[in-house]
Design a protein around this motif. Structure first.
Motif, PDB file in Angstrom:
ATOM      1  N   GLY A   1       0.845  -1.194   0.000  1.00 38.36           N
ATOM      2  CA  GLY A   1       0.000   0.000   0.000  1.00 38.36           C
ATOM      3  C   GLY A   1       0.880   1.243   0.000  1.00 38.36           C
ATOM      4  O   GLY A   1       0.459   2.318   0.426  1.00 38.36           O
TER       5      GLY A   1
ATOM      6  N   ILE B   1      -1.195   6.669   3.772  1.00 35.87           N
ATOM      7  CA  ILE B   1      -0.452   6.290   4.985  1.00 35.87           C
ATOM      8  C   ILE B   1       0.825   5.545   4.602  1.00 35.87           C
ATOM      9  O   ILE B   1       1.903   5.795   5.170  1.00 35.87           O
ATOM     10  CB  ILE B   1      -1.351   5.462   5.928  1.00 35.87           C
ATOM     11  CG1 ILE B   1      -2.499   6.345   6.446  1.00 35.87           C
ATOM     12  CG2 ILE B   1      -0.548   4.890   7.090  1.00 35.87           C
ATOM     13  CD1 ILE B   1      -3.556   5.616   7.268  1.00 35.87           C
TER      14      ILE B   1
ATOM     15  N   ASP C   1      -1.716  -0.373  -7.426  1.00 36.44           N
ATOM     16  CA  ASP C   1      -1.693   0.805  -8.293  1.00 36.44           C
ATOM     17  C   ASP C   1      -0.221   1.112  -8.595  1.00 36.44           C
ATOM     18  O   ASP C   1       0.474   1.800  -7.836  1.00 36.44           O
ATOM     19  CB  ASP C   1      -2.366   1.980  -7.558  1.00 36.44           C
ATOM     20  CG  ASP C   1      -2.426   3.241  -8.413  1.00 36.44           C
ATOM     21  OD1 ASP C   1      -1.655   3.341  -9.383  1.00 36.44           O
ATOM     22  OD2 ASP C   1      -3.246   4.121  -8.085  1.00 36.44           O
TER      23      ASP C   1
ATOM     24  N   ARG D   1     -13.459  -9.927  -1.188  1.00 35.58           N
ATOM     25  CA  ARG D   1     -12.297  -9.107  -1.577  1.00 35.58           C
ATOM     26  C   ARG D   1     -11.649  -8.494  -0.329  1.00 35.58           C
ATOM     27  O   ARG D   1     -10.420  -8.418  -0.237  1.00 35.58           O
ATOM     28  CB  ARG D   1     -12.719  -8.007  -2.559  1.00 35.58           C
ATOM     29  CG  ARG D   1     -11.575  -7.223  -3.163  1.00 35.58           C
ATOM     30  CD  ARG D   1     -10.681  -8.083  -4.060  1.00 35.58           C
ATOM     31  NE  ARG D   1      -9.495  -7.383  -4.544  1.00 35.58           N
ATOM     32  CZ  ARG D   1      -8.351  -7.975  -4.884  1.00 35.58           C
ATOM     33  NH1 ARG D   1      -8.228  -9.284  -4.809  1.00 35.58           N
ATOM     34  NH2 ARG D   1      -7.328  -7.270  -5.319  1.00 35.58           N
TER      35      ARG D   1
ATOM     36  N   VAL E   1      -0.931  -3.171   9.560  1.00 34.11           N
ATOM     37  CA  VAL E   1      -1.707  -1.976   9.881  1.00 34.11           C
ATOM     38  C   VAL E   1      -3.169  -2.394  10.033  1.00 34.11           C
ATOM     39  O   VAL E   1      -3.816  -2.821   9.077  1.00 34.11           O
ATOM     40  CB  VAL E   1      -1.537  -0.879   8.810  1.00 34.11           C
ATOM     41  CG1 VAL E   1      -2.389   0.334   9.173  1.00 34.11           C
ATOM     42  CG2 VAL E   1      -0.062  -0.488   8.679  1.00 34.11           C
TER      43      VAL E   1
ATOM     44  N   TYR F   1     -14.991  -4.687   7.034  1.00 28.00           N
ATOM     45  CA  TYR F   1     -13.773  -3.962   7.421  1.00 28.00           C
ATOM     46  C   TYR F   1     -13.377  -4.311   8.863  1.00 28.00           C
ATOM     47  O   TYR F   1     -12.225  -4.655   9.139  1.00 28.00           O
ATOM     48  CB  TYR F   1     -13.994  -2.457   7.267  1.00 28.00           C
ATOM     49  CG  TYR F   1     -12.733  -1.637   7.468  1.00 28.00           C
ATOM     50  CD1 TYR F   1     -11.736  -1.608   6.491  1.00 28.00           C
ATOM     51  CD2 TYR F   1     -12.528  -0.903   8.634  1.00 28.00           C
ATOM     52  CE1 TYR F   1     -10.569  -0.863   6.671  1.00 28.00           C
ATOM     53  CE2 TYR F   1     -11.368  -0.157   8.818  1.00 28.00           C
ATOM     54  CZ  TYR F   1     -10.390  -0.141   7.834  1.00 28.00           C
ATOM     55  OH  TYR F   1      -9.230   0.591   8.030  1.00 28.00           O
TER      56      TYR F   1
ATOM     57  N   GLY G   1      -9.294   7.468  12.938  1.00 26.01           N
ATOM     58  CA  GLY G   1      -9.555   8.147  11.670  1.00 26.01           C
ATOM     59  C   GLY G   1      -8.354   9.012  11.301  1.00 26.01           C
ATOM     60  O   GLY G   1      -7.826   9.733  12.140  1.00 26.01           O
TER      61      GLY G   1
ATOM     62  N   MET H   1     -10.422   9.530   3.167  1.00 24.88           N
ATOM     63  CA  MET H   1     -11.311  10.013   4.233  1.00 24.88           C
ATOM     64  C   MET H   1     -12.117  11.214   3.727  1.00 24.88           C
ATOM     65  O   MET H   1     -13.333  11.315   3.942  1.00 24.88           O
ATOM     66  CB  MET H   1     -10.456  10.397   5.445  1.00 24.88           C
ATOM     67  CG  MET H   1     -11.207  10.945   6.613  1.00 24.88           C
ATOM     68  SD  MET H   1     -12.278   9.733   7.411  1.00 24.88           S
ATOM     69  CE  MET H   1     -11.111   8.711   8.292  1.00 24.88           C
TER      70      MET H   1
HETATM   71  N1  LIG Z   1      -7.418   6.327   6.558  1.00 22.38           N
HETATM   72  C1  LIG Z   1      -7.840   5.994   7.769  1.00 22.38           C
HETATM   73  O1  LIG Z   1      -8.585   6.726   8.425  1.00 22.38           O
HETATM   74  C2  LIG Z   1      -7.403   4.687   8.375  1.00 22.38           C
HETATM   75  C3  LIG Z   1      -7.757   4.427   9.704  1.00 22.38           C
HETATM   76  C4  LIG Z   1      -7.362   3.232  10.292  1.00 22.38           C
HETATM   77  C5  LIG Z   1      -6.621   2.327   9.560  1.00 22.38           C
HETATM   78  N2  LIG Z   1      -6.304   2.597   8.277  1.00 22.38           N
HETATM   79  C6  LIG Z   1      -5.525   1.598   7.544  1.00 22.38           C
HETATM   80  O2  LIG Z   1      -4.350   2.194   7.046  1.00 22.38           O
HETATM   81  C7  LIG Z   1      -3.956   1.552   5.842  1.00 22.38           C
HETATM   82  C8  LIG Z   1      -3.731   2.581   4.737  1.00 22.38           C
HETATM   83  O3  LIG Z   1      -4.928   3.305   4.530  1.00 22.38           O
HETATM   84  P1  LIG Z   1      -4.987   4.638   3.658  1.00 22.38           P
HETATM   85  O4  LIG Z   1      -5.962   5.529   4.298  1.00 22.38           O
HETATM   86  O5  LIG Z   1      -3.613   5.144   3.371  1.00 22.38           O
HETATM   87  O6  LIG Z   1      -5.666   4.076   2.336  1.00 22.38           O
HETATM   88  P2  LIG Z   1      -5.251   4.249   0.811  1.00 22.38           P
HETATM   89  O7  LIG Z   1      -6.403   3.769   0.002  1.00 22.38           O
HETATM   90  O8  LIG Z   1      -4.711   5.612   0.560  1.00 22.38           O
HETATM   91  O9  LIG Z   1      -4.047   3.204   0.686  1.00 22.38           O
HETATM   92  C9  LIG Z   1      -4.264   1.838   0.537  1.00 22.38           C
HETATM   93  C10 LIG Z   1      -3.375   1.378  -0.608  1.00 22.38           C
HETATM   94  O10 LIG Z   1      -3.516  -0.047  -0.741  1.00 22.38           O
HETATM   95  C11 LIG Z   1      -3.466  -0.344  -2.115  1.00 22.38           C
HETATM   96  N3  LIG Z   1      -4.058  -1.653  -2.376  1.00 22.38           N
HETATM   97  C12 LIG Z   1      -5.373  -1.982  -2.368  1.00 22.38           C
HETATM   98  N4  LIG Z   1      -5.525  -3.273  -2.686  1.00 22.38           N
HETATM   99  C13 LIG Z   1      -4.271  -3.772  -2.886  1.00 22.38           C
HETATM  100  C14 LIG Z   1      -3.769  -5.047  -3.237  1.00 22.38           C
HETATM  101  N5  LIG Z   1      -4.597  -6.081  -3.481  1.00 22.38           N
HETATM  102  N6  LIG Z   1      -2.433  -5.210  -3.344  1.00 22.38           N
HETATM  103  C15 LIG Z   1      -1.584  -4.172  -3.135  1.00 22.38           C
HETATM  104  N7  LIG Z   1      -2.019  -2.934  -2.810  1.00 22.38           N
HETATM  105  C16 LIG Z   1      -3.330  -2.746  -2.687  1.00 22.38           C
HETATM  106  C17 LIG Z   1      -4.248   0.793  -2.786  1.00 22.38           C
HETATM  107  O11 LIG Z   1      -3.952   0.894  -4.168  1.00 22.38           O
HETATM  108  C18 LIG Z   1      -3.793   1.996  -1.968  1.00 22.38           C
HETATM  109  O12 LIG Z   1      -2.687   2.637  -2.568  1.00 22.38           O
HETATM  110  C19 LIG Z   1      -5.039   0.521   5.548  1.00 22.38           C
HETATM  111  O13 LIG Z   1      -4.632  -0.725   6.041  1.00 22.38           O
HETATM  112  C20 LIG Z   1      -6.226   1.042   6.333  1.00 22.38           C
HETATM  113  O14 LIG Z   1      -7.126   0.017   6.647  1.00 22.38           O
HETATM  114  C21 LIG Z   1      -6.661   3.751   7.655  1.00 22.38           C
END
Ligand SMILES: NC(=O)c1ccc[n+]([C@@H]2O[C@H](COP(=O)([O-])OP(=O)(O)OC[C@H]3O[C@@H](n4cnc5c(N)ncnc54)[C@H](O)[C@@H]3O)[C@@H](O)[C@H]2O)c1
Length: 255
Positions: free
Chosen positions: A15, A20, A41, A112, A143, A158, A190, A196
């Motif tokens: 990711g 993040i 991506d 998925r 994470v 989720y 969050g 978000m």
């Molecule tokens: N944003 C929040 O508020 C929040 C809160 C708690 C936890 N998280 C966790 O933090 C992490 C990052 O979240 P984020 O907000 O940066 O989201 P984001 O969507 O910006 O990043 C997630 C990334 O994962 C990639 N991805 C999705 N499916 C994939 C796959 N099959 N193989 C490889 N890459 C794949 C996406 O292309 C994306 O770039 C996640 O695990 C999310 O659950 C986020």
């Protein structure tokens, strides 16, 4: 000035093209690590790695689907081929299924979410552990989320996937302590990310309706704050910590 915390270490951040993941990769590079940014991506991963190398860091991008064992294996192999070894894996890739009660949620969305959010951590870890052990040990971070601990309506898929990671980390911690590998989860609340903002129709609304309303600190977390947690877990600063969860949630779960 304090010494860099990850000098000579090699890390994979899945990711790594997301908000993040990018922040984690950037902080790791600043702290002396070489980082492979892995993301489904490919362009986002390439952009992230390009920014890091332009700033003088060692970084590489790989397009990868963590839910596919062969793709995960080849990502780990690329990191080792390019950087010589592997010490750190941060499993940050995730999908965010539509918010619906179980009765309305499509099976394909449920499947998925499990495939990426849980099996993705399994496959990446499965292939990375052998290499991290060969390098003499290291750290794996899944994470998770504050929603691994508490429920949010309409978020069965989720919440289930994130809660599963707490169990996965604990068992992996037991199984691989002998290899010098620590395994922990990092649970942000969050976070102020583009995703978000999209979800709430703008960052201002997200801050008001989710940040202020649900987080006792009165705001969403910043990606840099989450990245500092990942650095703590990845580095020797957390040398006696394994099988644990680090909550960085602005007090969300204290309410
Ligand atoms: N944003 C929040 O508020 C929040 C809160 C708690 C936890 N998280 C966790 O933090 C992490 C990052 O979240 P984020 O907000 O940066 O989201 P984001 O969507 O910006 O990043 C997630 C990334 O994962 C990639 N991805 C999705 N499916 C994939 C796959 N099959 N193989 C490889 N890459 C794949 C996406 O292309 C994306 O770039 C996640 O695990 C999310 O659950 C986020």
């Amino acid at each position: 000035m304090t010494a860099p915390k990850l000098t000579g270490r090699v890390a994979i951040v899945t990711g790594g093209g997301g908000d993040i993941g990018r922040a984690i990769a950037e902080l790791f590079v600043q702290e002396g690590a070489a980082v492979l940014c892995a993301d489904i991506d490919g362009k986002a991963a390439a952009d992230a790695a390009k920014r890091l190398t332009a700033a003088g860091g060692r970084a590489l991008a790989v397009e990868c689907d963590v839910s596919d064992s062969e793709s995960a294996r080849s990502t780990v192999a690329t990191a080792v081929r390019h950087f010589g070894k592997l010490h750190i894996l941060v499993n940050c890739a995730a999908v965010f299924p539509p918010r619906k009660p179980v009765t309305a949620l499509d099976g394909s969305d449920w499947e998925r979410a499990l495939a990426v959010n849980v099996s993705g951590c399994f496959y990446m870890s499965k292939h990375a552990i052998l290499e991290i052990a060969k390098a003499g040990g290291g750290s794996i971070v899944h994470v998770a989320s504050q929603l691994a601990h508490v429920a949010r309506e309409g978020s069965a898929a989720y919440c289930t996937t994130k809660a599963a990671l707490l169990g996965l980390a604990k068992v992996m911690a037991l199984d691989h302590a002998k290899d010098g590998i620590r395994v922990n989860t990092l649970s942000p609340g969050g976070v102020a990310t583009t995703g978000m903002a999209e979800q709430w129709g703008g960052m201002e609304t997200a801050e008001r309706e989710w940040g202020r309303a649900k987080h006792p600190l009165g705001r969403l977390c910043r990606v840099e704050e989450v990245a500092r947690g990942a650095l703590f877990l990845a580095s020797d600063d957390s040398s006696c910590m394994t099988g644990a969860d680090l909550l960085i949630d602005g007090g969300y779960t204290a309410l």
